[in-house]
Design an enzyme around this catalytic site. Structure first.
Site, PDB file in Angstrom:
ATOM      1  N   ASP A 189       4.507  -4.554  -7.369  1.00 12.14           N
ATOM      2  CA  ASP A 189       3.767  -3.335  -7.051  1.00 12.14           C
ATOM      3  C   ASP A 189       4.262  -2.143  -7.859  1.00 12.14           C
ATOM      4  OD1 ASP A 189       6.018  -3.887  -5.154  1.00 12.14           O
ATOM      5  OD2 ASP A 189       5.651  -1.818  -4.574  1.00 12.14           O
TER       6      ASP A 189
ATOM      7  N   GLY B 209       2.590   3.731   1.472  1.00 12.11           N
ATOM      8  CA  GLY B 209       3.188   4.025   2.766  1.00 12.11           C
ATOM      9  C   GLY B 209       3.665   5.450   2.900  1.00 12.11           C
TER      10      GLY B 209
ATOM     11  N   GLY C  24       0.807  -1.213   0.000  1.00 15.54           N
ATOM     12  CA  GLY C  24       0.000   0.000   0.000  1.00 15.54           C
ATOM     13  C   GLY C  24       0.840   1.262   0.000  1.00 15.54           C
TER      14      GLY C  24
ATOM     15  N   ARG D 174      -1.985  -1.549 -10.327  1.00 12.14           N
ATOM     16  CA  ARG D 174      -0.743  -2.300 -10.482  1.00 12.14           C
ATOM     17  C   ARG D 174      -1.009  -3.793 -10.475  1.00 12.14           C
ATOM     18  NH1 ARG D 174       2.788   1.390  -7.124  1.00 12.14           N
ATOM     19  NH2 ARG D 174       1.408   3.058  -6.433  1.00 12.14           N
TER      20      ARG D 174
ATOM     21  N   ASP E 175       7.444   4.650 -10.668  1.00 15.55           N
ATOM     22  CA  ASP E 175       8.365   4.560  -9.533  1.00 15.55           C
ATOM     23  C   ASP E 175       9.826   4.666  -9.951  1.00 15.55           C
ATOM     24  OD1 ASP E 175       9.533   4.351  -7.110  1.00 15.55           O
ATOM     25  OD2 ASP E 175       8.429   2.618  -6.437  1.00 15.55           O
TER      26      ASP E 175
END
Length: 485
Positions: free
Chosen positions: A254, A94, A92, A185, A264
């Site tokens: 993820d 964070g 999740g 994702r 990311d």
């Protein structure tokens, strides 16, 4: 005295409404002394946002999540994932928040998402914060990827928070505001499957179909068609990475989107001396996500997605597995075809040239580059001059001149198209040494090197006088990147 225009932003709550089981309402942490460091004006225009309004105190409050439009419902998204091969059922957001969805001037729906916005229940002991350097890294690299034509999330802004962040030392904190087609994702599907709620899994798949792969809705088996579309999108995406030497660094499940966008930009970097065993990430101790392993890592991740989606493929497990295996089997041929097509364009090869001939040229070129530790970007760009008759700029990069001349002779005999090559072979990528130089300066308060680097990489194919250092590889030697957490 000029007055900043009022900020008008409508943020939807589509994800929170469609998938409430995966959306935890949350509020961004306060920012003691926010200061806008970078604003992506071209992207703001695409989103229908007024750049001057985003620079106002109201705009900066939106970009940090400390004040959101009426009706918006910021949420931390739940997802699971395999991290370096090990499954975690509850990852999740964070240190992130989905502020909501907005519609750009082109009518496309996009997520507005924060990174570094503070601790959430998914933080697992982390501080939920981010430092200036890693957030500016995502900004510059994602802008470079977009300019190279590679599907990617985009960075809208970076705001310094005025709050120090403790890593190895105290660093200035920052929040990144980024935009994506969505943040669905592989790990999202894994989370939904782990709940045992097939209705949630189905609603998640429906959302992915609607937002990213709408043609799947008309297929005889829509969810299998969705999976096949994700396989195809990821095969194309990873091939594009390989063509420019991009090393993602953390290809966990993820960090693989269902849309096919790159997401990311943690310990990412662009490879310089060509070597499939290249990796830079400080957290990838065994090189799981090294450059040459990226196709295998993507295929492995897609297998995990298939496992998560099995209940949607068929009522019987055996039948569902058979369908999944067949669909996943298309990844490698699709990837190989996309990679070869990309290399044909990079080498300016004529249409109609036999694939085996083209593949042999590519394989031999890469072997030559690896054996001589030649910079990938520089050499391939200089092939444009070789196609026009001047092979010396390319030759001077190679120690084994006999091998270089033999390969160049075979290739030039095919009459490569130099102009077409220059349209796809970049002069400028974010060189690792220059990225680090820019981030170090920005952390110390000097944004000029960062701003210049962004300006350069936004026009990667246009060679410009005075920018020679931006086209040159950095010094040989170990280079390590960090994820920023």
């Amino acid at each position: 005295m000029s007055v900043a225009p009022a900020l008008t932003v409508a943020l939807g709550d589509r994800f929170a409404s469609a998938l409430p089981e995966m959306a935890l309402p949350w509020q961004a942490a306060e920012t003691p002394d926010p200061r806008l460091l970078a604003l992506n004006e071209p992207l703001a225009a695409e989103l229908g946002l007024d750049a001057d309004a985003l620079r106002s105190s109201e705009g900066v409050a939106l970009l940090t999540g400390t004040a959101v439009p009426e009706g918006a419902r910021p949420v931390a998204q739940a997802y699971a994932g395999h991290q370096f091969g090990y499954y975690n059922p509850r990852l999740g957001d964070g240190r992130a928040l989905l502020l909501g969805e907005l519609t750009g001037v082109d009518g496309r729906l996009r997520d507005l998402h924060l990174k570094g916005s503070g601790r959430t229940p998914f933080s697992r002991g982390g501080d939920g914060l981010a430092a200036v350097g890693p957030m500016l890294r995502e900004y510059v690299v994602s802008e470079a990827m977009a300019a190279l034509g590679i599907p990617t999330t985009r960075s809208l802004a970076v705001v310094a928070t005025g709050r120090p962040v403790r890593r190895e030392t105290l660093l200035p904190g920052a929040v990144l505001a980024r935009v994506a087609s969505s943040h669905l994702r592989v790990g999202s599907a894994q989370f939904a499957r782990a709940t045992g709620d097939d209705d949630l899994l189905r609603r998640l798949a429906d959302e992915a179909v609607a937002r990213h792969h709408p043609t799947a809705a008309d297929a005889e088996q829509p969810y299998l068609a969705l999976y096949e579309a994700v396989v195809a999108a990821q095969a194309d995406l990873v091939a594009r990475w390989m063509l420019v030497g991009f090393v993602h660094g953390v290809m966990n499940t993820d960090n693989m989107t269902l849309s096919g966008e790159t997401i990311d930009y943690g310990p990412c970097a662009f490879m310089e001396a060509y070597d499939p065993d290249t990796w830079y990430s400080s957290v990838d101790e065994g090189g799981r996500y090294r450059f040459g392993n990226q196709p295998l890592a993507a295929e492995w991740n897609l297998a995990r997605l298939a496992e998560a989606m099995l209940p949607l493929f068929a009522g019987e497990q055996e039948a569902a597995v058979a369908l999944a295996v067949e669909a996943l089997g298309r990844f490698r041929p699709l990837f190989d075809a996309a990679l070869l097509a990309g290399w044909r364009a990079k080498l300016g090869l004529p249409e109609g040239l036999d694939d085996d001939v083209a593949r042999g040229l590519v394989d031999d070129l890469l072997a030559l580059l690896q054996a001589n530790r030649v910079d990938l970007t520089s050499f391939v760009r200089r092939l444009g001059a070789a196609a026009r008759g001047d092979a010396e700029p390319a030759r001077e990069l190679v120690l084994d001149l006999a091998a270089a001349d033999a390969w160049l002779g075979r290739w030039r005999a095919l009459a490569p198209d130099a102009d077409a090559m220059d349209r796809v072979n970049p002069v400028y990528v974010p060189r690792n040494a220059l990225v680090e130089e820019a981030l170090t300066a920005a952390t110390a308060g000097d944004l000029a090197p960062f701003e210049r680097l962004v300006e350069v990489v936004r026009r990667p194919f246009d060679e410009r006088p005075g920018l020679e250092r931006y086209a040159a590889p950095g010094p040989e030697g170990p280079f390590v990147t960090y994820c920023g957490t």
